[in-house]
Design an enzyme around this catalytic site. Structure first.
Site, PDB file in Angstrom:
ATOM      1  N   SER A  36       0.837  -1.210   0.000  1.00 36.35           N
ATOM      2  CA  SER A  36       0.000   0.000   0.000  1.00 36.35           C
ATOM      3  C   SER A  36       0.871   1.259   0.000  1.00 36.35           C
ATOM      4  CB  SER A  36      -0.863  -0.005   1.274  1.00 36.35           C
ATOM      5  OG  SER A  36      -1.378   1.284   1.555  1.00 36.35           O
ATOM      6  N   TYR A  56      -3.512  -0.041   9.937  1.00 35.12           N
ATOM      7  CA  TYR A  56      -3.333  -0.430   8.528  1.00 35.12           C
ATOM      8  C   TYR A  56      -1.912  -0.098   8.077  1.00 35.12           C
ATOM      9  CZ  TYR A  56      -4.531  -0.602   3.516  1.00 35.12           C
ATOM     10  OH  TYR A  56      -4.591  -0.901   2.156  1.00 35.12           O
TER      11      TYR A  56
END
Ligand code: NAP
Ligand code: GCO
Length: 265
Positions: free
Chosen positions: A146, A159
């Site tokens: 990510s 996250y």
């Protein structure tokens, strides 16, 4: 170089959490490159939905229910796949969740759940497929990282911690198993139009773009959100023999976000 190196003919690819979204797009693209597609998802309803979507796309996929955080379920999954389909050549660790909560409001249980799915899951899945890859003499592992493998932002502490860890797990699998002709790389998508980012793109009551939507457009040289199709070519490359000397690399597919200070307001 023989361009057949980009083909996935004869390869078996397992993509986790691939009933829809990024996983579905990557699996569908790999099928078009010749791979046999296997996927799992968290429940029967999603697996059935995924099988119907693959069939509609003309792809005969194999779908299984499996929670990537559950070691027993994962062991059963790999055994079933090997018995019913064959030994996995390519693993894409795609399954993931996000919780957007200010860190000081997030419970430890919520933090742990994100770490469990987004980081422990890829560890458990990779550990389950590597022994057979070693026996087979080759293997490809692709971890879906990510922007948050490199950057932080408000409300995504768990996250970002998970995706930062996934970047380093990628480099460590490369380091530990590269000698067995196993290549482990990451794909770092930018901001992609999927259900996971839908809340960030919702139109405002007055019909204007969501502030975050406007922010991402200004931060992206391509001046657009990514689509799941933007990730397919990079995934096929990293799954193919064309990338046999690429290892421990995170390939950011972000329209240039990480290179760009952002457009002046
Ligand atoms: P998504 O639409 O939420 O799909 C994720 C899939 O994983 C869903 O089918 C989900 O099932 C499944 N899943 C969740 N927990 C699971 C578990 N424990 N075991 C098995 N499957 C599980 O996400 P996406 O946007 O396609 O993203 C896919 C991956 O790309 C994720 O790792 C995400 O972090 C990463 N990513 C996304 C973006 C983006 O902009 N969308 C950008 C960078 C990275 P449920 O439907 O039940 O949740
Ligand atoms: C967010 C988004 C991002 C994307 C992706 C960016 O809330 O910031 O969900 O985290 O999902 O990970 O690469």
């Amino acid at each position: 170089m023989d361009m057949k190196a980009f083909s996935l003919e004869g390869k078996i690819a397992l993509v986790t959490g691939a009933s829809y979204g990024i996983g579905f797009a990557i699996a569908s693209g790999m099928a078009k490159a010749g791979a046999t597609i296997v996927f799992n998802d968290i429940n029967e309803e999603l697996v059935k939905k995924g099988l119907a979507s693959y069939e509609e796309a003309g792809i005969k996929a194999h779908g299984y229910v499996c929670d990537v955080t559950n070691e027993e379920q994962v062991a059963e999954l790999i055994a079933k796949i090997e018995a019913e389909v064959g030994v996995i050549d390519i693993l894409v660790n795609n399954a993931g969740i996000i919780k957007r909560i200010p860190m000081c409001d997030m419970t430890a249980a919520q933090f742990r759940q994100v770490i469990d799915i987004d980081l422990n899951g890829p560890f458990i899945m990779s550990k389950a497929v590597i022994p057979a890859m070693i026996k087979k003499g080759h293997g490809k592992i692709i971890n879906i990282c990510s922007m948050m493998s490199e950057l932080g932002r408000e409300t995504v502490s768990a996250y970002a911690a998970a995706k930062g860890g996934l970047k380093m797990l990628t480099k460590n699998i490369c380091s530990e198993y590269g000698a067995y002709n196993i290549q482990c790389n990451g794909i770092g998508p930018g901001y992609i139009e999927t259900p996971q980012t839908a809340p960030l793109r919702e139109r405002q009551p007055d019909g204007s773009r969501h502030p975050f939507d406007q922010f991402i457009i200004a931060k992206t040289p391509a001046e657009r959100w990514g689509t799941t199709d933007d990730l397919v070519g990079p995934a096929i490359f990293l799954a193919s023999d064309a990338s046999n000397f690429v290892n421990g690399h995170i390939l950011y597919v972000d329209g240039g976000i990480l290179a760009y200070i952002g457009k002046q307001p």
